[in-house]
Scaffold this motif. Structure first.
Motif, PDB file in Angstrom:
ATOM      1  N   PRO A  12       0.779  -1.237  -0.001  1.00  0.00           N
ATOM      2  CA  PRO A  12       0.163  -0.114  -0.129  1.00  0.00           C
ATOM      3  C   PRO A  12       0.941   1.335   0.039  1.00  0.00           C
ATOM      4  O   PRO A  12       0.828   1.943  -0.823  1.00  0.00           O
ATOM      5  CB  PRO A  12      -0.818  -0.059   1.198  1.00  0.00           C
ATOM      6  N   HIS A  13       1.692   1.227   0.780  1.00  0.00           N
ATOM      7  CA  HIS A  13       2.593   2.463   1.158  1.00  0.00           C
ATOM      8  C   HIS A  13       4.142   2.159   1.082  1.00  0.00           C
ATOM      9  O   HIS A  13       4.475   1.142   0.773  1.00  0.00           O
ATOM     10  CB  HIS A  13       2.385   3.069   2.483  1.00  0.00           C
ATOM     11  N   ASP A  15       6.554   1.674   2.356  1.00  0.00           N
ATOM     12  CA  ASP A  15       7.556   1.126   3.740  1.00  0.00           C
ATOM     13  C   ASP A  15       6.841  -0.254   3.985  1.00  0.00           C
ATOM     14  O   ASP A  15       7.381  -1.129   4.780  1.00  0.00           O
ATOM     15  CB  ASP A  15       7.478   2.016   4.697  1.00  0.00           C
ATOM     16  N   ASP A  16       5.401  -0.542   3.728  1.00  0.00           N
ATOM     17  CA  ASP A  16       4.678  -1.647   4.134  1.00  0.00           C
ATOM     18  C   ASP A  16       5.413  -2.940   3.695  1.00  0.00           C
ATOM     19  O   ASP A  16       5.479  -3.873   4.622  1.00  0.00           O
ATOM     20  CB  ASP A  16       3.528  -1.693   3.528  1.00  0.00           C
ATOM     21  N   HIS A 147      -4.706   0.116   3.041  1.00  0.00           N
ATOM     22  CA  HIS A 147      -4.403  -1.467   3.048  1.00  0.00           C
ATOM     23  C   HIS A 147      -5.592  -2.169   2.388  1.00  0.00           C
ATOM     24  O   HIS A 147      -5.507  -3.075   1.725  1.00  0.00           O
ATOM     25  CB  HIS A 147      -3.999  -1.755   4.362  1.00  0.00           C
ATOM     26  N   TYR A 173       1.292  -3.227  12.616  1.00  0.00           N
ATOM     27  CA  TYR A 173      -0.122  -3.226  12.998  1.00  0.00           C
ATOM     28  C   TYR A 173      -0.188  -4.554  13.765  1.00  0.00           C
ATOM     29  O   TYR A 173      -1.083  -4.448  14.788  1.00  0.00           O
ATOM     30  CB  TYR A 173      -1.215  -2.899  11.710  1.00  0.00           C
TER      31      TYR A 173
END
Ligand SMILES: [Zn+2]
Length: 257
Positions: A12-13, A15-16, A147, A173
């Motif tokens: 998603p971003h 870094d994920d 996400h 998370y």
């Protein structure tokens, strides 16, 4: 088997994927696999920004050029893992959602079906000449709207093109949360402590996101003071009892072949 064909990991971003499966990426590349990390919400927004986006930039130690700088962080991190990097032009929820006024909003906002479809088409276009053998993405633990949208888009592409769909446990998370599953466990052999070290080296290339996740005042994590290396290594040690440093599942919606 299609072990020689690439694996497309959709993050998603910026870094994920590295935060969640960096050690696994390092191991797969060592095993000769071609891994591309494709980040969906890497589009460059145009100022002026909302108050929330400005505050987010401050938490990250960034200014109006936040996204170009985060893209550069991602190129360095994925370079350490020797994965290819691809950035799609979709705007992060922080820039996309007009009504955003808190982090809590990001976890409650509904997914946008039209955007899911647009992202699915963009992921499909990114395949190029050589289609991936497998699509990987986040399980969307934590429920961040970006996400959830990414998972839905990747699942759509996997279904339409009959590709194996692998989901990863979202870090950070899932940190501090009990182990749970999002499908049938998948294990990648020979993910070693050296690969975990490579992941730490790669994660360290995201200083803006580490500042936001670990140093800034964070309502969404009860303001806990944490050191990212301790949390990452503690989580990996805990998950090792459940099958590996980084947990993966084959999604039930995909049709294995
Ligand atoms: Zn994310």
């Amino acid at each position: 088997m299609c072990a020689d064909r690439p694996i497309l990991m959709v993050s998603p971003h910026l870094d994920d994927a590295v935060l969640s499966v960096g050690a696994t990426v390092a191991a797969l590349v060592d095993q000769g696999r071609d891994v591309t990390i494709c980040t969906v919400f890497a589009g460059e927004p145009t100022p002026p920004f909302s108050e929330f986006a400005d505050a987010f930039h401050t938490m990250c130690g960034l200014g109006d050029d936040a996204v170009p700088r985060r893209r550069q962080e991602d190129l360095e991190a994925t370079g350490i893992l020797r994965a290819r990097s691809l950035h799609l032009p979709f705007l992060d929820s922080i820039y996309r959602l007009d009504a955003i006024d808190s982090f809590a909003f990001l976890f409650e906002a509904p997914a946008n079906d039209a955007l899911v479809e647009e992202i699915a088409q963009s992921i499909h276009k990114s395949f190029g000449d050589e289609w991936p053998a497998e699509l990987w993405t986040c399980a969307a633990f934590g429920d961040h709207v970006d996400h959830r949208i990414t998972r839905a888009a990747v699942a759509r592409v996997a279904r339409e093109h009959n590709l194996k769909l692998v989901l990863w446990e979202d870090f950070p998370y899932a940190a501090g949360q009990a182990h749970s599953a999002a499908g049938r466990p998948v294990s990648v052999p020979d993910v070693t402590p050296a690969h975990l070290q490579q992941k730490l080296d790669a994660v360290a290339r995201y200083p803006s996101q580490l500042a936001m996740l670990y140093d800034a005042e964070r309502d969404w994590r009860d303001g806990m003071e944490l050191d990212w290396r301790s949390e990452l290594l503690g989580h990996a040690a805990d998950r090792l009892q459940h099958g590996g440093y980084e947990l993966l599942w084959q999604a039930a919606t995909s049709r294995p072949r």
